[in-house]
Motif scaffolding. Structure first.
Motif, mmCIF file in Angstrom:
data_model
loop_
_atom_site.group_PDB
_atom_site.id
_atom_site.type_symbol
_atom_site.label_atom_id
_atom_site.label_comp_id
_atom_site.label_asym_id
_atom_site.label_seq_id
_atom_site.Cartn_x
_atom_site.Cartn_y
_atom_site.Cartn_z
ATOM 1 N N TYR A 168 -0.248 103.375 88.053
ATOM 2 C CA TYR A 168 -0.406 102.175 87.234
ATOM 3 C C TYR A 168 0.436 101.072 87.862
ATOM 4 O O TYR A 168 1.653 101.249 88.050
ATOM 5 C CB TYR A 168 0.034 102.395 85.782
ATOM 6 N N ARG A 169 -0.202 99.961 88.195
ATOM 7 C CA ARG A 169 0.491 98.820 88.796
ATOM 8 C C ARG A 169 0.782 97.800 87.713
ATOM 9 O O ARG A 169 -0.140 97.312 87.050
ATOM 10 C CB ARG A 169 -0.367 98.230 89.912
ATOM 11 N N GLY A 206 -0.469 93.816 89.087
ATOM 12 C CA GLY A 206 -1.607 94.707 89.188
ATOM 13 C C GLY A 206 -2.831 94.150 88.483
ATOM 14 O O GLY A 206 -2.740 93.197 87.700
ATOM 15 N N TYR A 254 3.487 96.111 95.072
ATOM 16 C CA TYR A 254 3.270 96.322 93.648
ATOM 17 C C TYR A 254 4.488 97.020 93.037
ATOM 18 O O TYR A 254 5.179 97.801 93.700
ATOM 19 C CB TYR A 254 2.059 97.215 93.400
ATOM 20 N N THR A 269 4.893 99.809 90.801
ATOM 21 C CA THR A 269 3.927 100.867 90.495
ATOM 22 C C THR A 269 4.573 102.052 89.801
ATOM 23 O O THR A 269 5.666 102.491 90.179
ATOM 24 C CB THR A 269 3.255 101.337 91.803
#
Length: 261
Positions: free
Chosen positions: A107-108, A127, A92, A94
């Motif tokens: 938070y992705r 995400g 990810y 991130t």
């Protein structure tokens, strides 16, 4: 809210990047900020298109987050920064929110940069479509990453969280190119103005990216900006009364008839 926005050019050497971050943060006095914002991919730069990001991605308890925790504890602040998060497959992109006691939130990145001839989705996974906002020093802060900026529906979805954010934070590695600085500055101002929020944008600098980290107020005006791509730190005080006044004069959030949910 007292903030510091850090602009720097990350390397593809993660240990070197931790040194660069430490150097950039060295000039910040302990207790002088509530929030420090670092760019996207500051743990490890994207590198060339064939660079294997899965091989360099880190876990959320790895060296990068551990080092940020040490900085947050020393400075008595919260730090937002971008990393590549290890998974069983593609990593990810991130954002981590790190306080003196460690990781507070993640938070992705939802919107991967498959644009301008580039395909971020070849090397990273998107995400879940879950807007993320967090309370920092009594202020509600929404999180976005770089290409997310081109999708106003994400900012609007953050405005539908409870409580409504007063600040949007946008770490980025905004790729340089024709008209790209204009896009960057225009979109940041638009997200601030249409949502009556402060927007805090920390960008990578150097040769590949636009730099121009900046802070925009809820009226869409630039509070401060790094005029170029050099390593720099800018500071600002984000005032709740400015947000409140902008929403009184321009009650566009209250007047909405269409919702994102």
């Amino acid at each position: 809210m007292r903030i510091a926005v850090v602009q720097l050019a990350a390397d593809i050497d993660a240990a070197r990047n931790r040194e660069l971050i430490a150097s950039a943060l060295a000039g910040i006095e302990p207790g002088s900020t509530d929030l420090v914002v670092l760019p996207e991919a500051v743990m490890h730069d994207f590198g060339s298109a064939d660079h294997d990001l899965a091989a360099v991605a880190e876990s959320l308890d790895g060296p990068f987050v551990s080092s940020l925790t040490e900085h947050a504890a020393r400075l008595d602040t919260t730090i937002v920064a971008g990393m590549f998060e290890r998974t069983d497959g593609l990593p990810y992109n991130t954002l981590v929110v790190v306080g003196p006691d460690g990781l507070r939130s993640t938070y992705r990145k939802i919107h991967l940069y498959d644009s301008f001839g580039y395909r971020e989705s070849d090397r990273l996974r998107a995400g879940a479509i879950e807007p993320v906002a967090i309370d920092i020093a009594g202020t509600r802060v929404g999180l976005m990453t770089c290409y997310d900026l081109r999708f106003p529906e994400l900012a609007r979805a953050l405005m539908d969280t409870d409580p409504v954010p007063d600040v949007l934070v946008v770490p980025a590695a905004w790729v340089a190119g024709e008209r790209k600085v204009d896009h960057w500055r225009t979109l940041l101002a638009a997200r601030a103005l249409e949502n009556t929020v402060y927007v805090v944008a920390a960008a990578q600098g150097g040769d590949r990216y636009t730099g121009h980290s900046l802070v925009v107020d809820p009226w869409g005006s630039i509070v401060d900006e790094v005029r170029g791509t050099d390593t720099a730190v800018i500071r600002a005080d984000l005032e709740p009364r400015v947000v409140a006044r902008s929403r009184e004069v321009n009650p566009s959030l209250a007047n909405r008839r269409m919702r994102s949910t």
